[in-house]
Design an enzyme around this catalytic site. Structure first.
Site, PDB file in Angstrom:
ATOM      1  N   TYR A  54      -2.597 -10.149 -16.004  1.00 17.06           N
ATOM      2  CA  TYR A  54      -3.382  -9.051 -15.197  1.00 17.06           C
ATOM      3  C   TYR A  54      -4.809  -9.279 -15.764  1.00 17.06           C
ATOM      4  CZ  TYR A  54       0.984  -6.864 -14.069  1.00 17.06           C
ATOM      5  OH  TYR A  54       2.461  -6.594 -13.491  1.00 17.06           O
ATOM      6  N   SER A 152      11.696 -10.248 -13.991  1.00 17.07           N
ATOM      7  CA  SER A 152      10.852  -9.543 -12.814  1.00 17.07           C
ATOM      8  C   SER A 152      10.923 -10.329 -11.428  1.00 17.07           C
ATOM      9  CB  SER A 152       9.399  -9.502 -13.199  1.00 17.07           C
ATOM     10  OG  SER A 152       8.814  -8.677 -11.951  1.00 17.07           O
ATOM     11  N   SER A 206       5.277  -0.564  -7.656  1.00 16.87           N
ATOM     12  CA  SER A 206       4.992  -0.310  -6.224  1.00 16.87           C
ATOM     13  C   SER A 206       5.574   0.820  -5.515  1.00 16.87           C
ATOM     14  CB  SER A 206       4.449  -1.620  -5.455  1.00 16.87           C
ATOM     15  OG  SER A 206       3.782  -1.164  -4.101  1.00 16.87           O
ATOM     16  N   ALA A 209       4.315   1.874  -2.329  1.00 16.79           N
ATOM     17  CA  ALA A 209       3.840   0.720  -1.632  1.00 16.79           C
ATOM     18  C   ALA A 209       2.303   0.696  -1.448  1.00 16.79           C
ATOM     19  CB  ALA A 209       4.321   0.861   0.123  1.00 16.79           C
ATOM     20  N   LYS A 216      -2.806   7.706   3.133  1.00 15.60           N
ATOM     21  CA  LYS A 216      -4.164   7.666   3.022  1.00 15.60           C
ATOM     22  C   LYS A 216      -4.570   6.657   4.222  1.00 15.60           C
ATOM     23  CE  LYS A 216      -4.768   4.504  -1.005  1.00 15.60           C
ATOM     24  NZ  LYS A 216      -5.422   4.466  -2.248  1.00 15.60           N
ATOM     25  N   ARG A 228      -6.806   0.201  -2.350  1.00 18.07           N
ATOM     26  CA  ARG A 228      -6.225  -1.264  -2.710  1.00 18.07           C
ATOM     27  C   ARG A 228      -6.612  -2.146  -1.368  1.00 18.07           C
ATOM     28  NH1 ARG A 228      -1.910  -2.048  -5.915  1.00 18.07           N
ATOM     29  NH2 ARG A 228      -3.212  -0.752  -7.428  1.00 18.07           N
TER      30      ARG A 228
END
Length: 328
Positions: A54, A152, A206, A209, A216, A228
């Protein structure tokens, strides 16, 4: 805040965890990032998730500084290894022993801690023998630098193979971190049953989503400024949901959220927590108010009739194909 055990282990995690993918070290200034972490702590969140990739390691550093001064024993700090970091040399990526060991030490330094509560393989590495990967993780556990290991976006077969080796090595393999939401349910048919057999929980990312389930994003309208979908670092993930027919269906969730006395975001986070194999839902934030709103999903029980109505509203828009695991 409510807490759940991670897999069959003795480690408890907060039902809502705080993650800093995209935001820390890139999307928001450090002062704002610290404010979001303080809001998470004030709301009772004890579980913090990050990854070395990240912001090319910057996110770990920001989180480490934000958590400085907190009682370490009261926190669960998670990070991940796999994706390329640093200058991009041949051993700056993957799940080979050299990279895992060097990445772990780098993460510990950036996070300002002597140990990681959970160290996760960020993806499955098809180029490295799984035995090598699991042995490297096992050595970190035996050295006291890692308490538990997880993965993950591994598929069911990969999870089962990893769990078998973890048993041989006597290593606590306790979690998988997949994408999971009302719209993205690819783990339900195979990954969740395999995880339940192996004593592994899901820590899901998430759950809203990428903001779509907040409502929004309006059908026929451009994405809101600063959302995003307008961020080139994360827009690729949200783009799959930006279809007018799907966005229209999402708007039809509004009366259901109101019926439950929840915001759209709270409904989405509460929905993933109805799955008993989910130990924690990761939320991100660019503003403290987002944290304060989303944590209210902890401890919420959604009635079966409401869950049925959600399925009816989203019928035809839900991705369930298990082959989409790790294609996220």
């Amino acid at each position: 805040m409510e807490f759940r055990r991670l897999g069959r282990s003795g480690l408890s995690v907060s039902e809502i965890s705080y993650g800093n993918w995209i935001t820390h070290g890139s999307q928001v200034e450090e002062e704002q990032a610290h404010a979001c972490v303080r809001a998470a702590l004030d709301a009772g969140i004890t579980t913090f998730d990050t990854a070395d990739v990240y912001a090319n390691t910057a996110a770990e550093s920001v989180l480490g500084r934000a958590l400085a001064g907190q009682r370490r024993e009261s926190l669960e700090i998670f990070t991940k290894v796999f994706w390329p970091t640093g200058p991009g040399g041949p051993n700056d990526k993957g799940l080979g022993r050299k990279h895992i060991m060097e990445a772990a030490h780098g993460s510990l330094k950036r996070l300002g801690t002597d140990y990681l509560d959970l160290y996760q393989a960020h993806r499955f590495d098809t180029t490295v023998p799984l035995e090598e990967t699991m042995l490297a993780f096992a050595d970190l556990v035996r050295q006291g630098k890692v308490l538990y290991i997880g993965v993950s976006e591994w598929n069911a077969e990969q999870i089962s193979r990893g769990a078998a080796l973890a048993r041989e090595l006597h290593v606590p393999f306790v979690s998988n971190q997949p994408q999971y939401s009302m719209l993205w349910r690819v783990i339900e048919s195979q990954v969740v049953p395999a995880s339940e057999r192996e004593g592994i929980s899901q820590i899901v990312w998430s759950p809203i989503a990428q903001g779509v389930l907040t409502g929004k994003y309006q059908p026929g309208a451009a994405p809101p400024a600063g959302s995003r979908a307008t961020d080139e670092r994360g827009g690729g993930f949200v783009s799959r949901f930006l279809r007018d027919d799907l966005l229209t269906a999402v708007q039809n969730l509004r009366p259901l959220a109101a019926e439950a006395g929840l915001s759209m975001a709270q409904l989405a986070v509460a929905w993933v927590l109805q799955n008993p194999n989910v130990a924690s839902a990761i939320i991100g934030a660019t503003r403290p108010e987002q944290v304060e709103e989303n944590v209210k999903a902890a401890g919420v029980t959604l009635e079966p009739e409401l869950l049925k109505k959600i399925d009816e509203v989203l019928d035809g828009f839900v991705e369930t194909d298990p082959r989409r695991t790790a294609v996220a």
